[in-house]
Design a protein around this motif. Structure first.
Motif, PDB file in Angstrom:
ATOM      1  N   HIS A 118      -3.309   5.701   2.753  1.00 52.03           N
ATOM      2  CA  HIS A 118      -3.808   5.099   1.520  1.00 52.03           C
ATOM      3  C   HIS A 118      -2.861   5.389   0.352  1.00 52.03           C
ATOM      4  O   HIS A 118      -2.520   6.538   0.072  1.00 52.03           O
ATOM      5  N   GLY A 119      -2.416   4.320  -0.307  1.00 50.75           N
ATOM      6  CA  GLY A 119      -1.573   4.456  -1.478  1.00 50.75           C
ATOM      7  C   GLY A 119      -0.090   4.601  -1.205  1.00 50.75           C
ATOM      8  O   GLY A 119       0.713   4.589  -2.143  1.00 50.75           O
ATOM      9  N   ILE A 120       0.309   4.741   0.057  1.00 50.82           N
ATOM     10  CA  ILE A 120       1.729   4.849   0.397  1.00 50.82           C
ATOM     11  C   ILE A 120       2.392   3.478   0.232  1.00 50.82           C
ATOM     12  O   ILE A 120       1.876   2.462   0.691  1.00 50.82           O
ATOM     13  N   GLY A 125      -4.753   1.085   4.242  1.00 54.37           N
ATOM     14  CA  GLY A 125      -4.713   1.464   2.832  1.00 54.37           C
ATOM     15  C   GLY A 125      -3.346   1.544   2.199  1.00 54.37           C
ATOM     16  O   GLY A 125      -3.234   1.886   1.013  1.00 54.37           O
ATOM     17  N   ALA A 126      -2.283   1.254   2.952  1.00 58.91           N
ATOM     18  CA  ALA A 126      -0.936   1.300   2.375  1.00 58.91           C
ATOM     19  C   ALA A 126      -0.677   0.058   1.525  1.00 58.91           C
ATOM     20  O   ALA A 126      -1.305  -0.991   1.710  1.00 58.91           O
ATOM     21  N   ASN A 127       0.258   0.184   0.598  1.00 60.44           N
ATOM     22  CA  ASN A 127       0.746  -0.959  -0.175  1.00 60.44           C
ATOM     23  C   ASN A 127       1.996  -1.467   0.540  1.00 60.44           C
ATOM     24  O   ASN A 127       2.996  -0.743   0.621  1.00 60.44           O
ATOM     25  N   VAL A 128       1.951  -2.687   1.067  1.00 61.63           N
ATOM     26  CA  VAL A 128       3.030  -3.188   1.913  1.00 61.63           C
ATOM     27  C   VAL A 128       3.803  -4.287   1.195  1.00 61.63           C
ATOM     28  O   VAL A 128       3.220  -5.263   0.705  1.00 61.63           O
ATOM     29  N   TYR A 129       5.122  -4.121   1.137  1.00 63.14           N
ATOM     30  CA  TYR A 129       6.005  -5.090   0.510  1.00 63.14           C
ATOM     31  C   TYR A 129       7.056  -5.535   1.532  1.00 63.14           C
ATOM     32  O   TYR A 129       7.268  -4.869   2.561  1.00 63.14           O
ATOM     33  N   VAL A 130       7.700  -6.660   1.246  1.00 57.90           N
ATOM     34  CA  VAL A 130       8.769  -7.140   2.115  1.00 57.90           C
ATOM     35  C   VAL A 130      10.014  -7.387   1.281  1.00 57.90           C
ATOM     36  O   VAL A 130       9.934  -7.672   0.082  1.00 57.90           O
ATOM     37  N   SER A 131      11.162  -7.288   1.954  1.00 60.35           N
ATOM     38  CA  SER A 131      12.431  -7.569   1.311  1.00 60.35           C
ATOM     39  C   SER A 131      13.366  -8.181   2.347  1.00 60.35           C
ATOM     40  O   SER A 131      13.099  -8.117   3.547  1.00 60.35           O
ATOM     41  N   GLY A 132      14.461  -8.766   1.868  1.00 65.45           N
ATOM     42  CA  GLY A 132      15.383  -9.424   2.781  1.00 65.45           C
ATOM     43  C   GLY A 132      15.541 -10.885   2.399  1.00 65.45           C
ATOM     44  O   GLY A 132      15.021 -11.342   1.367  1.00 65.45           O
ATOM     45  N   GLU A 145      13.637   1.853  -5.049  1.00 63.06           N
ATOM     46  CA  GLU A 145      12.996   2.721  -6.041  1.00 63.06           C
ATOM     47  C   GLU A 145      11.489   2.763  -5.860  1.00 63.06           C
ATOM     48  O   GLU A 145      10.832   3.731  -6.245  1.00 63.06           O
ATOM     49  N   LEU A 146      10.930   1.729  -5.241  1.00 63.29           N
ATOM     50  CA  LEU A 146       9.488   1.607  -5.047  1.00 63.29           C
ATOM     51  C   LEU A 146       8.999   2.318  -3.788  1.00 63.29           C
ATOM     52  O   LEU A 146       7.913   2.904  -3.762  1.00 63.29           O
ATOM     53  N   ALA A 147       9.801   2.318  -2.748  1.00 64.16           N
ATOM     54  CA  ALA A 147       9.345   2.693  -1.411  1.00 64.16           C
ATOM     55  C   ALA A 147       9.138   4.188  -1.216  1.00 64.16           C
ATOM     56  O   ALA A 147       9.958   4.997  -1.644  1.00 64.16           O
ATOM     57  N   ASP A 148       8.032   4.534  -0.565  1.00 64.05           N
ATOM     58  CA  ASP A 148       7.870   5.848   0.048  1.00 64.05           C
ATOM     59  C   ASP A 148       8.421   5.788   1.470  1.00 64.05           C
ATOM     60  O   ASP A 148       8.962   6.766   1.975  1.00 64.05           O
ATOM     61  N   VAL A 149       8.258   4.622   2.093  1.00 64.10           N
ATOM     62  CA  VAL A 149       8.779   4.370   3.435  1.00 64.10           C
ATOM     63  C   VAL A 149       9.614   3.106   3.380  1.00 64.10           C
ATOM     64  O   VAL A 149       9.111   2.037   3.030  1.00 64.10           O
ATOM     65  N   MET A 150      10.894   3.221   3.686  1.00 61.39           N
ATOM     66  CA  MET A 150      11.775   2.067   3.772  1.00 61.39           C
ATOM     67  C   MET A 150      11.989   1.761   5.249  1.00 61.39           C
ATOM     68  O   MET A 150      12.686   2.492   5.954  1.00 61.39           O
TER      69      MET A 150
END
Length: 313
Positions: free
Chosen positions: A160-162, A187-194, A215-220
């Motif tokens: 949650h919140g990662i 509960g994680a916040n999931v983003y995409v890039s590429g 700068e945003l990621a806890d997990v890249m």
């Protein structure tokens, strides 16, 4: 071409087969991760009972195939060896007949990787032994998702919140497909890039450029370019891709102090990720591989316990 991502209901329970992450409820996911952690802490075998596993890999694999073999041997299972290139598949045997043959011969569980998306739909209601999906085309890869979840849980203790950024060839990645839904459900916040052309329109609201993502990621979570699934080859060369979309050493310096780098591998060094970052202090890439054995032990013991009516618990 992969179908649009469908968000799973949260009231599902874990199945006898292991085909997609969408079939698993949150409580069952945490239970499986706890079982995997138990194997990580104290590897053990199933009771002394002769059981057979068969691994049917119709696409190339190193980590998934070998870690399943290690997991099966750790649990004391006997392996029924199968090689697609020397099997009756070459004579026109269907996937159903191949799996039904192994079931008839005595396999207690089958692991299948196949190029056809959702190959398991033609099997799930007709095969009487557990099927574990080792990857279906651009579709799903549940055990990879479980090992990714275990790695994140070991690192942060929670979901949650990662902030998780999945970056790279999103559209053709079964890893991205499996992880996007389940991480958000946990509960994680999931983003995409590429490259935006490599992601469906419904994911564009999650898009962040790499300069912001680091700068945003806890997990890249980096993904390779899946050239084998592209109808048209990428125009930009590896150097240009790395400059715009890859995780370079310069970009990594702007990551949060406690953030981590993940990658399902195989790795294209100096394309999606700089060579120097593959084994750097924040990399968890080889830990993911190690966790793959424990997760697959947990998955195998789970389905065999259900198949044997609880006799293995």
């Amino acid at each position: 071409m992969p179908s649009e991502l469908k968000w799973a209901r949260q009231d599902k329970t874990c199945p006898e087969h292991v085909l997609t992450m969408e079939d698993w409820g949150k409580d069952e996911i945490h239970g499986l991760l706890n079982k995997a952690q138990e194997f990580a802490n104290q590897p053990s075998k199933l009771p002394n009972q002769r059981l057979y596993a068969a691994n049917l890999f119709f696409e190339p694999s190193t980590r998934t195939k070998i870690s399943f073999e290690a997991a099966e041997r750790n649990l004391g299972l006997d392996l029924l060896h199968f090689e697609a290139d020397t099997s009756s598949v070459k004579k026109g045997e269907t996937l159903y007949d191949t799996v039904k043959t192994l079931e008839s011969i005595g396999a207690d569980v089958v692991v299948i990787r196949h190029a056809k998306e959702r190959y398991f739909d033609e099997l799930r209601h007709h095969i009487n032994i557990p099927i574990i999906n080792g990857g279906d085309g651009c579709g799903h890869h549940p055990t990879q998702s479980f090992l990714d979840l275990l790695t994140i849980k070991q690192e942060f203790g929670i979901f949650h919140g990662i902030n998780v950024v999945i970056a790279g060839d999103i559209f053709h990645s079964r890893v991205a497909r499996s992880n996007l839904e389940v991480l958000e459900r946990l509960g994680a916040n999931v983003y995409v890039s590429g490259p935006k052309e490599w992601m469906s329109k419904e994911l564009l609201h999650r898009y962040v450029p790499m300069d912001k993502a680091v700068e945003l990621a806890d997990v890249m979570m980096m993904l390779r370019i899946q050239h084998e699934r592209h109808a048209v080859k990428m125009v930009a060369g590896p150097d240009k891709y790395h400059e715009i979309y890859g995780l370079s050493e310069e970009k990594a310096q702007r990551m949060k102090p406690d953030s981590i780098i993940m990658h399902p591998a195989p790795i294209n060094r100096n394309v999606e990720i700089a060579d120097a970052l593959v084994e750097c202090s924040r990399s968890r890439i080889f830990k993911q591989m190690k966790n793959g054995v424990f997760v697959r032990m947990a998955v195998l013991s789970h389905v065999l316990e259900k198949q044997q009516g609880g006799l293995l618990t």
